[in-house]
Scaffold this motif. Structure first.
Motif, PDB file in Angstrom:
ATOM      1  N   ASP A 137      39.724  25.669  29.169  1.00 14.10           N
ATOM      2  CA  ASP A 137      39.608  24.403  28.454  1.00 14.10           C
ATOM      3  C   ASP A 137      40.853  23.586  28.781  1.00 14.10           C
ATOM      4  OD1 ASP A 137      39.477  22.285  26.722  1.00 14.10           O
ATOM      5  OD2 ASP A 137      39.181  23.482  24.906  1.00 14.10           O
ATOM      6  N   THR A 138      40.718  22.559  29.620  1.00 13.72           N
ATOM      7  CA  THR A 138      41.892  21.811  30.077  1.00 13.72           C
ATOM      8  C   THR A 138      42.515  20.962  28.970  1.00 13.72           C
ATOM      9  OG1 THR A 138      40.467  20.022  30.900  1.00 13.72           O
ATOM     10  CG2 THR A 138      41.095  21.738  32.460  1.00 13.72           C
ATOM     11  N   ASN A 139      41.820  20.766  27.864  1.00 15.43           N
ATOM     12  CA  ASN A 139      42.407  20.063  26.721  1.00 15.43           C
ATOM     13  C   ASN A 139      43.511  20.886  26.062  1.00 15.43           C
ATOM     14  OD1 ASN A 139      41.093  17.426  26.127  1.00 15.43           O
ATOM     15  ND2 ASN A 139      39.257  18.686  26.256  1.00 15.43           N
ATOM     16  N   ARG A 140      43.454  22.180  26.270  1.00 13.92           N
ATOM     17  CA  ARG A 140      44.425  23.110  25.666  1.00 13.92           C
ATOM     18  C   ARG A 140      44.657  24.254  26.649  1.00 13.92           C
ATOM     19  NH1 ARG A 140      40.884  26.719  23.463  1.00 13.92           N
ATOM     20  NH2 ARG A 140      42.385  27.638  22.019  1.00 13.92           N
ATOM     21  N   TYR A 141      45.191  23.889  27.777  1.00  8.66           N
ATOM     22  CA  TYR A 141      45.217  24.786  28.941  1.00  8.66           C
ATOM     23  C   TYR A 141      45.839  26.143  28.625  1.00  8.66           C
ATOM     24  CZ  TYR A 141      45.147  25.907  33.919  1.00  8.66           C
ATOM     25  OH  TYR A 141      44.872  26.474  35.138  1.00  8.66           O
ATOM     26  N   ASP A 143      46.724  27.625  25.774  1.00  8.04           N
ATOM     27  CA  ASP A 143      46.059  28.379  24.702  1.00  8.04           C
ATOM     28  C   ASP A 143      44.784  29.019  25.235  1.00  8.04           C
ATOM     29  OD1 ASP A 143      47.977  27.802  22.818  1.00  8.04           O
ATOM     30  OD2 ASP A 143      46.915  26.072  21.998  1.00  8.04           O
ATOM     31  N   SER A 144      44.010  28.245  25.989  1.00 10.85           N
ATOM     32  CA  SER A 144      42.773  28.749  26.570  1.00 10.85           C
ATOM     33  C   SER A 144      43.055  29.882  27.559  1.00 10.85           C
ATOM     34  CB  SER A 144      42.038  27.605  27.264  1.00 10.85           C
ATOM     35  OG  SER A 144      40.856  28.046  27.892  1.00 10.85           O
ATOM     36  N   GLU A 147      43.992  32.992  25.644  1.00 11.56           N
ATOM     37  CA  GLU A 147      42.809  33.568  24.986  1.00 11.56           C
ATOM     38  C   GLU A 147      41.960  34.358  25.987  1.00 11.56           C
ATOM     39  OE1 GLU A 147      41.000  30.157  23.267  1.00 11.56           O
ATOM     40  OE2 GLU A 147      42.585  29.911  21.756  1.00 11.56           O
ATOM     41  N   LYS A 203      45.158  16.143  30.248  1.00  8.60           N
ATOM     42  CA  LYS A 203      43.948  16.792  29.724  1.00  8.60           C
ATOM     43  C   LYS A 203      42.848  16.962  30.770  1.00  8.60           C
ATOM     44  CE  LYS A 203      45.901  16.603  25.665  1.00  8.60           C
ATOM     45  NZ  LYS A 203      46.598  17.806  25.151  1.00  8.60           N
ATOM     46  N   ASP A 211      50.624  18.156  30.929  1.00 11.61           N
ATOM     47  CA  ASP A 211      50.502  18.719  29.584  1.00 11.61           C
ATOM     48  C   ASP A 211      51.336  19.979  29.371  1.00 11.61           C
ATOM     49  OD1 ASP A 211      48.542  16.731  29.170  1.00 11.61           O
ATOM     50  OD2 ASP A 211      46.976  18.044  29.976  1.00 11.61           O
ATOM     51  N   VAL A 212      51.529  20.757  30.411  1.00 11.46           N
ATOM     52  CA  VAL A 212      52.242  22.030  30.289  1.00 11.46           C
ATOM     53  C   VAL A 212      53.592  21.978  30.998  1.00 11.46           C
ATOM     54  CG1 VAL A 212      52.179  24.509  30.771  1.00 11.46           C
ATOM     55  CG2 VAL A 212      50.077  23.315  30.092  1.00 11.46           C
TER      56      VAL A 212
END
Length: 309
Positions: A137-141, A143-144, A147, A203, A211-212
């Motif tokens: 999920d590139t919106n929350r790279y 974290d995804s 997971e 994102k 983002d990161v």
């Protein structure tokens, strides 16, 4: 004599019951499972599955790094650093967009791992074997990413190894973020595809850079799309980024690389990125084909770190 016969019959039944009981216990202990919740549903999966089919190259990258064997992959367009999976040691299950359902059925897999390109075929694949979705999920790279690693660790009992690998990656990311903050330079990310280019911002598919890794985007209003936002070289000149990151799609899909000839033209020659030698051609194996893997994310971080030296 009759007593002896009765005794033999009873003993025979006892032996049969013991054998049956032992067989049941063996079958029961063999099948330890875990329930995996993922974007497309909830799947009960066997721990340490033997026959694994992988349709996501980022996941294949992670499994390879952890020394976990797989049975089958789609053998078209495999990243060059994973080319061992093109050999006859592994079954070929079609392509990323067109799985070979007949071959998968013959394999009778214990686990099938998919991502975005196969998501619409989830129900069909689930009928052939326990199927889980491990796309990024590139919106929350990050974290995804973590997971997905957690799921792999749980299924294959590799939590400790993953923890160590992740610690190394996070250390590199911290170094990149520090350099990005010190440099205070703005970047534009483009995908070169034949004679066309498209832009990616926060994102997005390549938004991990912003983002990161912490490099500011020259344009915060780029439309998020799988294929990027179509732009012209006039747009690149107008934005005038300090850094220009280029992903070469042609090279990624096995065609002749032409990105440098396309990108470095009279318009981009007027940008700070060109004039300061800050145009970077990112490795398409990691960025286009297999993002979200232990190897690829590590190498992506290192590439961006080197661009800030």
């Amino acid at each position: 004599m009759k007593s002896l016969i009765r005794l033999m019959v009873v003993f025979g039944v006892f032996v049969a019951l013991v054998a049956c009981s032992n067989g049941n216990n063996s079958e029961g202990s063999k099948g330890e499972t875990v329930v995996i919740e993922h974007e497309l549903g909830e799947t009960e999966v066997q721990v340490n599955p033997e026959k694994v089919v992988v349709f996501d190259f980022g996941t294949l990258d992670t499994l390879d790094k952890l020394g976990i064997e797989v049975t089958a992959v789609p053998q078209g367009n495999i990243p060059s650093y994973l080319d061992k999976y093109e050999s006859d040691d592994y079954e070929n299950v079609g392509s990323l967009k067109e799985p070979d359902f007949e071959k998968i059925a013959q394999i009778d897999p214990d686990l099938i791992i998919i991502s975005g390109r196969q998501s619409e075929m989830y129900d069909e694949l689930q009928e052939l074997g326990d199927t889980i979705y491990l796309g990024i999920d590139t919106n929350r790279y990050m974290d995804s990413f973590k997971e997905n690693l957690g799921v792999i660790g749980e299924i294959f009992e590799k939590e400790s190894e993953i923890k160590d690998e992740l610690a190394d990656i996070e250390q590199t990311i911290e170094q990149v973020q520090t350099k990005a903050e010190e440099a205070a330079e703005e970047a534009l990310i483009i995908l070169a595809n034949d004679d066309k280019i498209s832009a990616y911002g926060p994102k997005s598919r390549f938004g991990i850079i912003h983002d990161v890794f912490g490099i500011p985007a020259i344009d915060e209003n780029i439309e998020v799309s799988t294929h990027g936002m179509n732009i012209s070289f006039e747009h690149v000149e107008k934005e005038d980024p300090d850094i220009l990151y280029v992903v070469d799609r042609s090279a990624a899909i096995g065609e002749e690389s032409s990105a440098k000839q396309i990108v470095e033209n009279k318009l981009t020659e007027r940008t700070k990125a060109y004039q300061n030698n800050r145009i970077y051609y990112l490795n398409p194996d990691y960025w286009y084909l297999s993002g979200g893997g232990l190897i690829s994310v590590s190498e992506m971080a290192k590439e961006i770190e080197e661009s800030l030296n």
